[in-house]
Scaffold this active site. Sequence first.
Site, PDB file in Angstrom:
ATOM      1  N   LEU A 297       0.835  -1.208   0.000  1.00  0.00           N
ATOM      2  CA  LEU A 297       0.000   0.000   0.000  1.00  0.00           C
ATOM      3  C   LEU A 297       0.867   1.254   0.000  1.00  0.00           C
ATOM      4  O   LEU A 297       2.042   1.198   0.368  1.00  0.00           O
ATOM      5  CB  LEU A 297      -0.904  -0.019   1.237  1.00  0.00           C
ATOM      6  N   PRO A 298       0.289   2.402  -0.404  1.00  0.00           N
ATOM      7  CA  PRO A 298       1.118   3.591  -0.598  1.00  0.00           C
ATOM      8  C   PRO A 298       1.883   4.070   0.640  1.00  0.00           C
ATOM      9  O   PRO A 298       3.073   4.341   0.555  1.00  0.00           O
ATOM     10  CB  PRO A 298       0.107   4.653  -1.062  1.00  0.00           C
TER      11      PRO A 298
ATOM     12  N   LYS B  60      15.297  -0.377   4.749  1.00  0.00           N
ATOM     13  CA  LYS B  60      14.738   0.077   3.463  1.00  0.00           C
ATOM     14  C   LYS B  60      15.037   1.571   3.248  1.00  0.00           C
ATOM     15  O   LYS B  60      15.413   1.994   2.145  1.00  0.00           O
ATOM     16  CB  LYS B  60      13.222  -0.193   3.462  1.00  0.00           C
TER      17      LYS B  60
HETATM   18  P1  NAD Z   1       0.834   2.027  -6.199  1.00  0.00           P
HETATM   19  O1  NAD Z   1       0.290   3.358  -5.832  1.00  0.00           O
HETATM   20  O2  NAD Z   1       1.140   1.707  -7.618  1.00  0.00           O
HETATM   21  O3  NAD Z   1      -0.135   0.873  -5.629  1.00  0.00           O
HETATM   22  C1  NAD Z   1      -0.796   0.941  -4.390  1.00  0.00           C
HETATM   23  C2  NAD Z   1      -2.143   0.241  -4.556  1.00  0.00           C
HETATM   24  O4  NAD Z   1      -2.791   0.194  -3.277  1.00  0.00           O
HETATM   25  C3  NAD Z   1      -3.102   0.977  -5.507  1.00  0.00           C
HETATM   26  O5  NAD Z   1      -3.532   0.089  -6.543  1.00  0.00           O
HETATM   27  C4  NAD Z   1      -4.250   1.423  -4.604  1.00  0.00           C
HETATM   28  O6  NAD Z   1      -5.520   1.410  -5.257  1.00  0.00           O
HETATM   29  C5  NAD Z   1      -4.190   0.392  -3.490  1.00  0.00           C
HETATM   30  N1  NAD Z   1      -4.785   0.846  -2.232  1.00  0.00           N
HETATM   31  C6  NAD Z   1      -4.556   2.010  -1.581  1.00  0.00           C
HETATM   32  N2  NAD Z   1      -5.287   2.056  -0.445  1.00  0.00           N
HETATM   33  C7  NAD Z   1      -5.974   0.894  -0.383  1.00  0.00           C
HETATM   34  C8  NAD Z   1      -6.919   0.359   0.539  1.00  0.00           C
HETATM   35  N3  NAD Z   1      -7.299   1.049   1.637  1.00  0.00           N
HETATM   36  N4  NAD Z   1      -7.447  -0.866   0.292  1.00  0.00           N
HETATM   37  C9  NAD Z   1      -7.087  -1.559  -0.827  1.00  0.00           C
HETATM   38  N5  NAD Z   1      -6.207  -1.104  -1.747  1.00  0.00           N
HETATM   39  C10 NAD Z   1      -5.661   0.117  -1.525  1.00  0.00           C
HETATM   40  O7  NAD Z   1       2.151   1.862  -5.297  1.00  0.00           O
HETATM   41  P2  NAD Z   1       3.400   0.894  -5.585  1.00  0.00           P
HETATM   42  O8  NAD Z   1       4.383   1.583  -6.449  1.00  0.00           O
HETATM   43  O9  NAD Z   1       2.888  -0.459  -5.958  1.00  0.00           O
HETATM   44  O10 NAD Z   1       4.049   0.844  -4.126  1.00  0.00           O
HETATM   45  C11 NAD Z   1       3.457   0.134  -3.064  1.00  0.00           C
HETATM   46  C12 NAD Z   1       4.378   0.247  -1.863  1.00  0.00           C
HETATM   47  O11 NAD Z   1       5.653  -0.337  -2.192  1.00  0.00           O
HETATM   48  C13 NAD Z   1       4.650   1.687  -1.451  1.00  0.00           C
HETATM   49  O12 NAD Z   1       4.738   1.767  -0.045  1.00  0.00           O
HETATM   50  C14 NAD Z   1       5.999   1.991  -2.105  1.00  0.00           C
HETATM   51  O13 NAD Z   1       6.719   2.988  -1.438  1.00  0.00           O
HETATM   52  C15 NAD Z   1       6.666   0.649  -2.043  1.00  0.00           C
HETATM   53  N6  NAD Z   1       7.683   0.395  -3.081  1.00  0.00           N
HETATM   54  C16 NAD Z   1       7.456   0.765  -4.379  1.00  0.00           C
HETATM   55  C17 NAD Z   1       8.435   0.492  -5.343  1.00  0.00           C
HETATM   56  C18 NAD Z   1       8.256   0.863  -6.798  1.00  0.00           C
HETATM   57  O14 NAD Z   1       9.232   0.766  -7.556  1.00  0.00           O
HETATM   58  N7  NAD Z   1       7.084   1.276  -7.255  1.00  0.00           N
HETATM   59  C19 NAD Z   1       9.617  -0.173  -4.978  1.00  0.00           C
HETATM   60  C20 NAD Z   1       9.791  -0.581  -3.656  1.00  0.00           C
HETATM   61  C21 NAD Z   1       8.820  -0.284  -2.708  1.00  0.00           C
END
Ligand code: NAD
Length: 291
Positions: free
Chosen positions: A66-67, A171
Amino acid sequence: MKRPNHYGFIGLGRMGGPMAANLAKAGFAPAVFDKAGAAERAPPGSEAAASVAGIAGRCDAIFLSLPAGPDVHAVLTEIAAAKPRRATTVIDLSTIGIPAAEEAARRAAAAGLGWLDAPVSGGRAGAIAATIAVMCAGPRALVEAHRPAFAAMAKNVFHVGEHAGQGQALKLLNNFLSATATAATAEALLFGRAQGLDLKTMLEVVNVSTGASAASQGKYVRNVLPGTFDSGFGADQMAKDQALYREALARAGTAGAIGNDVAQLWQDAARALGAGDHTRVFEFLATPRKS
Ligand code: NAD
């Protein structure tokens, strides 16, 4: 194939989507949910659920991607309150910072749930290829119990400490190094370009020399040189992580001169780039600005 746990996966975004797909590919048949729409995001071999409570009612262990901290806390509250509830463990793969992870672990314990603080590194490309690293903090037995599921999604799974928040610490320090290398590589290449050097040539030289980094060898070759800027990690996400690191530094009282400057740079970049790809920091720094 007999599985000791039935898994749930909540958050099917840039990282969660491919991670849940790899869990499904390995035969775990996870139940999945995303508030933006589970049915259209559910990977083959998974089953879309209608709500967080629907996942908590039929899964033993639930992965979250999640975000940010407030999203994780909100979903945890829903899991804890679900009736009926089958879930006994929540594994958080999100980057939420140390205090939010500590608070989540406290709330989980109060609700009788096990908690693993397990952020990941390796980007969307790594999530698709199942080559990411996972930094687990929490009871070792919990990591071992779920190792087969981690192995379906990640190449390197570490147990880094017994306490929630320690995974976040690792991290955040890793992303600080990555953020620094990404921004420093942009500065260096822009300087070189101003001297008449060719971008591709500079990368070829740097990437077999002492200035090489995962940024120069990976994202600058894959996402900057071809001008695709498609790493799958937003400038806003990088700014979020650096702000969390800066706050953590202030609490720790350890050296922070570089961390503070890098956090400021990414905050400025995110103001200009928003959710645009973080590799566009190269374009951001190329744009003349008043100082
Ligand atoms: P993203 O925004 O693409 O995906 C997050 C998803 O969570 C979305 O599809 C959203 O609809 C869903 N969501 C939000 N609130 C929700 C709720 N209450 N119930 C159900 N679903 C919900 O984000 P991401 O890039 O996939 O990143 C996710 C996590 O991983 C973040 O914490 C980010 O910092 C971390 N991360 C991301 C990357 C990257 O390269 N994108 C790499 C390492 C870590």
